[in-house]
Design a protein around this motif. Structure first.
Motif, PDB file in Angstrom:
ATOM      1  N   MET A 159      14.102  36.656  -3.083  1.00 50.64           N
ATOM      2  CA  MET A 159      13.566  35.737  -1.622  1.00 50.64           C
ATOM      3  C   MET A 159      11.598  35.679  -2.150  1.00 50.64           C
ATOM      4  N   ARG A 160      11.679  37.649  -1.810  1.00 49.30           N
ATOM      5  CA  ARG A 160      10.341  37.829  -1.198  1.00 49.30           C
ATOM      6  C   ARG A 160       9.538  37.514  -3.216  1.00 49.30           C
ATOM      7  N   GLU A 161       9.806  37.760  -3.489  1.00 49.83           N
ATOM      8  CA  GLU A 161       8.902  37.213  -4.832  1.00 49.83           C
ATOM      9  C   GLU A 161       9.278  36.221  -5.019  1.00 49.83           C
ATOM     10  N   ARG A 162       9.799  35.355  -4.688  1.00 50.54           N
ATOM     11  CA  ARG A 162       9.782  33.837  -4.766  1.00 50.54           C
ATOM     12  C   ARG A 162       8.391  33.093  -3.692  1.00 50.54           C
ATOM     13  N   VAL A 163       8.850  34.313  -2.430  1.00 50.56           N
ATOM     14  CA  VAL A 163       7.429  33.835  -1.878  1.00 50.56           C
ATOM     15  C   VAL A 163       6.107  34.070  -1.734  1.00 50.56           C
ATOM     16  N   ALA A 164       5.896  35.356  -2.474  1.00 52.32           N
ATOM     17  CA  ALA A 164       5.157  36.593  -2.583  1.00 52.32           C
ATOM     18  C   ALA A 164       4.244  35.250  -3.786  1.00 52.32           C
ATOM     19  N   LYS A 165       5.027  35.269  -5.260  1.00 49.41           N
ATOM     20  CA  LYS A 165       4.372  34.341  -6.382  1.00 49.41           C
ATOM     21  C   LYS A 165       3.671  32.434  -5.340  1.00 49.41           C
TER      22      LYS A 165
ATOM     23  N   GLU B 275      -0.844  32.067  -5.536  1.00 53.58           N
ATOM     24  CA  GLU B 275      -0.922  30.386  -5.936  1.00 53.58           C
ATOM     25  C   GLU B 275      -1.559  29.910  -5.195  1.00 53.58           C
ATOM     26  N   TYR B 276      -1.687  29.841  -4.062  1.00 57.25           N
ATOM     27  CA  TYR B 276      -2.686  29.019  -2.789  1.00 57.25           C
ATOM     28  C   TYR B 276      -3.644  29.977  -1.969  1.00 57.25           C
ATOM     29  N   GLY B 277      -3.490  31.187  -2.049  1.00 61.61           N
ATOM     30  CA  GLY B 277      -4.097  31.782  -1.335  1.00 61.61           C
ATOM     31  C   GLY B 277      -3.875  31.995  -0.257  1.00 61.61           C
ATOM     32  N   LEU B 278      -2.589  31.812   0.074  1.00 63.51           N
ATOM     33  CA  LEU B 278      -2.035  31.944   0.805  1.00 63.51           C
ATOM     34  C   LEU B 278      -2.000  33.784   1.626  1.00 63.51           C
ATOM     35  N   GLU B 279      -2.212  34.199   1.998  1.00 62.60           N
ATOM     36  CA  GLU B 279      -1.490  35.313   1.917  1.00 62.60           C
ATOM     37  C   GLU B 279      -1.483  36.332   2.855  1.00 62.60           C
TER      38      GLU B 279
ATOM     39  N   CYS C  25       6.946  25.365   0.030  1.00 67.00           N
ATOM     40  CA  CYS C  25       8.302  25.590  -1.332  1.00 67.00           C
ATOM     41  C   CYS C  25       9.777  24.352  -0.491  1.00 67.00           C
ATOM     42  N   ARG C  26       8.889  23.743  -0.101  1.00 63.58           N
ATOM     43  CA  ARG C  26      10.174  22.659   0.279  1.00 63.58           C
ATOM     44  C   ARG C  26       9.451  21.189  -0.586  1.00 63.58           C
ATOM     45  N   GLN C  27       8.539  21.652  -1.345  1.00 63.39           N
ATOM     46  CA  GLN C  27       7.698  20.856  -2.542  1.00 63.39           C
ATOM     47  C   GLN C  27       7.331  19.497  -1.260  1.00 63.39           C
ATOM     48  N   SER C  28       6.859  20.063  -0.636  1.00 66.65           N
ATOM     49  CA  SER C  28       6.130  18.595   0.162  1.00 66.65           C
ATOM     50  C   SER C  28       5.197  18.370  -0.112  1.00 66.65           C
ATOM     51  N   ARG C  29       5.049  16.372  -0.540  1.00 65.56           N
ATOM     52  CA  ARG C  29       3.342  16.014  -1.363  1.00 65.56           C
ATOM     53  C   ARG C  29       2.597  15.801  -0.158  1.00 65.56           C
TER      54      ARG C  29
ATOM     55  N   ARG D 115      -7.048  23.227  -2.959  1.00 68.05           N
ATOM     56  CA  ARG D 115      -6.269  23.760  -4.040  1.00 68.05           C
ATOM     57  C   ARG D 115      -5.217  22.579  -4.117  1.00 68.05           C
ATOM     58  N   MET D 116      -5.079  22.510  -2.816  1.00 65.08           N
ATOM     59  CA  MET D 116      -3.178  21.678  -3.002  1.00 65.08           C
ATOM     60  C   MET D 116      -3.940  19.910  -3.038  1.00 65.08           C
TER      61      MET D 116
END
Length: 555
Positions: free
Chosen positions: A132-138, A142-146, A171-175, A200-201
C-alpha cells in the motif's frame, strides 16, 4: 445591450469542437425561495483547466456539489461521455470518474496516509501495508505530490493533507477533479507545487475545475473561465480573451470595482465613539442611537488608550493532536494591525482560543484592554471591548438553524436589552439595516443562517462584530472564500476599524497580510519564527520560506 451581455449571448463554450467529458444541461437548483442555480449549461473538456468564478452566493459550490453527487438538481441533467447520468450520491459520481477536493478535508487523522488514500478502494484489504505504501509513494511521485505514505494524517500540515485528498481521487482513476478554493491553506511555494500537479494532470487528459476568488491565480492556471452571477452562467471564454484582472472582476461582478470606493460607514452611535469608529452604517445610526446603553463597571478602564489593547507574554498551551502554542509574546496597540501569518494548523487556532477564553494556558499571560484574560471575559462589555470574527462561520460564529435576527443577536443582544427584556422590534430594524448596508443576500432577515452562502454569512458576521465598536479585534481569515468585491469591502472596514482599535489579523494569505498589516508575525509549529515591520523588504521577500519553517532566516 452591455458589452458583457453581448459577449455572453454570442460566446460559445470554450474548448473547441471535441466531445466534452461532462456536459451540464439546464441545471437548476432551489432552496425554498432561494434560486441557487438556474438553467445552467456548462461543458468540461478533457485536458483543460476550467476556472469557475462568481460572487459569493453566485451558485458555484452548489453547482459543483451537484456534479460531485452531494446534491441533486431540481431540473436539468448531467451528461458524461455523451450518456445521461444520475448521481444520487458521491459514490455514483466517483464511479463516473468525478471527484471533488473540498475546503474541509475528509480524512481520518488516526490513520496513515496510505490507509486514507486506499480506504474503500476495491481490493485494498488484500494488499499488504508495505505494498500500500509503495503504491501511494509511486502515485505521489508521478504527480509531484510528495507526502510520506506511512505518516499519520493527524501529524501532517494542511498542505500535506490536501495532497492526500488529491491522491485519493487519483487512486480512484478520477478523470474530472474539482478543486474548491484549494490554495486557501497553502504557502506560496505549496500553491505553485499544486499548480504544477494540476498542469501535469491536464497534460495526461484529466479535466480540472478550479474554484477560486484569487484572480491572479485564475489568470495563471486556467485554460477556460466560466462566470456565474446570481445562479446563472453569464460568460464563457478562453484565458487569452481576458486582458487583465480588472476586466475579469468587472465581468464577475457585472459592474466596475474601483479600489478605495467609499463605504458608507458612520460611527456616532455610542457614547465616546468618533468618526473613525468602525462598522456601523448610516442606516443603523438612528436605530442604535435610540438604544438605552447598559452601564458597565470599570468601562473607563476598558477604553483607556495608554496601554496595549492586547498583550501576550510567554504564552504556552498544549493541544491533543496538534502542535499547540510555545512561548508566544507580542503586543498590539490602538491604530495597529498585527498579522499572524502562517499555514493553517500551526497553532493559530489554539492561540486564538486562548485569547478568547476558550482554552486554558499552561503558562504565560494574556491581557485584553489592560485586564487579565480570565477577568476580562467575566466582565466583558457589550461595546467598546473585544470583537471576534471566527474562521468557522457556521460552527462558531453562527447558528445555521436560527434566522438572521437571532444570529445578529448572538453577540449584540445586550445592546437591545433593558431590565432583562429584549426589544426584538428594534433588533429586527437593526438587522435589516445591516443586511442592506453590507449587501447580505438573500436580504430576508427571517432567512436561516444555513440558507446563506459562506461569503454572505461572513458579511453579516463582520458587520455584527464591528457594530459594537470594539477596541480590540480578532479576525481569523476574514476574507477566506470571499469574492473580490466582498474582500475589498471587508478590508476597507478593517482599515477604518484600525483608527480606533488594535487588530490581530490571523491569515494564511500573504497578499492580505501585506495589504492590511503594520507588522507581521510568522508562525510555524506553534512558535513565532519572526516578527517584523511590513517595511522590512528583505524579510518580506522571505515570508514564504519562513511559513515553511525556515527559522534560520529570521533575525
Amino acid at each position: 445591450m452591455s458589452a458583457i451581455s453581448q459577449h455572453t449571448n454570442s460566446a460559445p463554450q470554450p474548448g473547441g469542437s471535441a466531445q466534452p467529458v461532462v456536459r451540464l444541461e439546464g441545471i437548476s437548483k432551489f432552496f425554498g425561495q432561494v434560486r441557487a442555480n438556474y438553467d445552467i449549461h456548462l461543458s468540461i473538456g478533457a485536458g483543460r483547466i476550467k476556472a469557475l468564478l462568481g460572487e459569493n452566493g453566485a451558485g458555484k459550490s452548489t453547482l459543483m456539489s451537484i456534479l460531485a453527487g452531494r446534491l441533486q438538481p431540481d431540473f436539468g441533467r448531467i451528461v458524461v461521455d455523451g450518456e445521461h447520468r444520475v448521481f444520487r450520491s458521491p459514490k455514483d459520481a466517483h464511479l463516473a470518474g468525478i471527484g471533488m477536493v473540498y475546503q474541509h478535508f475528509m480524512l481520518i487523522d488516526s490513520m496513515s496516509v496510505a490507509d486514507n488514500v486506499l480506504l474503500g478502494h476495491e481490493g485494498s484489504f488484500r494488499i499488504s501495508p508495505a505494498k500500500m505504501r509503495e503504491r501511494v509513494a509511486k502515485l505521489s511521485a508521478e504527480y509531484g505530490l510528495e507526502v510520506d505514505p506511512a505518516a499519520r494524517v493527524g501529524s501532517l500540515s494542511m498542505g500535506e493533507r490536501q495532497r492526500v485528498e488529491i491522491l485519493k481521487l487519483l487512486c480512484r482513476q478520477s478523470r474530472v477533479l474539482i478543486f474548491d478554493e484549494p490554495t486557501a491553506v497553502l504557502t506560496p511555494t505549496e500553491a505553485e507545487q499544486l499548480f504544477k500537479a494540476m498542469r501535469r494532470m491536464a497534460e495526461q487528459g484529466k479535466s480540472i475545475v478550479f474554484i477560486s476568488h484569487k484572480l491572479p491565480e485564475v489568470l495563471e492556471i486556467s485554460d477556460e473561465i466560466s462566470i456565474l452571477r446570481r445562479g446563472e452562467v453569464v460568460d464563457n471564454f478562453v484565458r487569452a480573451q481576458v486582458p487583465d484582472e480588472a476586466e475579469l472582476a468587472r465581468r464577475m461582478l457585472g459592474r466596475d470595482l474601483r479600489k478605495g470606493d467609499d463605504i458608507a460607514l458612520s460611527a456616532e452611535i455610542l457614547p465616546g465613539s468618533s468618526a473613525s469608529d468602525a462598522g456601523t452604517a448610516q442606516g443603523l445610526k438612528e436605530i442604535m442611537g435610540e438604544l438605552p446603553l447598559p452601564k458597565i463597571k470599570g468601562r473607563g478602564k476598558f477604553l483607556a488608550q495608554s496601554e496595549p489593547v492586547l498583550s501576550l507574554s510567554g504564552v504556552r498551551c498544549s493541544a491533543q493532536d496538534s502542535v499547540g502554542v510555545h512561548d508566544v509574546s507580542f503586543a498590539i496597540a490602538k491604530g495597529q494591525i498585527l498579522a499572524l501569518l502562517g499555514v493553517a494548523g500551526n497553532g493559530q487556532k489554539e492561540l486564538v482560543e486562548a485569547i478568547c477564553g476558550l482554552r486554558g494556558l499552561d503558562s504565560g499571560s494574556i491581557s485584553i484592554l489592560d485586564h487579565p484574560v480570565d477577568e476580562y471575559w467575566k466582565m466583558q462589555p457589550p461595546h467598546g471591548g473585544l470583537g471576534y470574527i471566527p474562521e468557522d462561520r457556521r460552527g462558531v460564529a453562527s447558528c445555521p438553524d436560527l434566522d438572521l435576527v437571532d444570529n445578529f443577536l448572538l453577540t449584540t443582544r445586550k445592546l437591545f436589552s433593558r431590565y432583562g427584556l429584549l426589544d426584538r422590534k428594534r433588533a429586527m430594524r437593526a438587522t435589516k439595516a445591516l443586511i442592506r448596508e453590507h449587501n447580505v443576500l438573500p436580504g430576508n432577515p427571517k432567512a436561516k443562517g444555513s440558507e446563506l452562502s459562506g461569503g454572505n454569512l461572513q458579511k453579516l458576521i463582520v458587520g455584527r462584530e464591528l457594530l459594537r465598536n470594539p477596541r480590540c479585534i480578532i479576525a481569523e481569515n476574514p476574507t477566506q472564500g470571499l469574492d473580490v468585491a466582498a474582500m475589498e469591502e471587508v478590508w476597507q472596514r478593517l482599515r477604518i476599524a484600525k483608527e480606533s482599535s488594535g487588530i490581530l489579523l490571523v491569515t494564511g494569505d500573504v497578499s492580505e497580510a501585506l495589504a492590511l498589516a503594520d507588522y507581521l508575525a510568522v508562525i510555524y509549529r506553534g512558535k513565532i519564527v519572526d516578527l517584523f515591520s511590513v517595511e522590512d523588504r528583505a524579510k518580506v521577500e522571505r515570508i514564504g520560506l519562513m511559513m515553511a519553517g525556515s527559522a534560520s532566516l529570521a533575525g
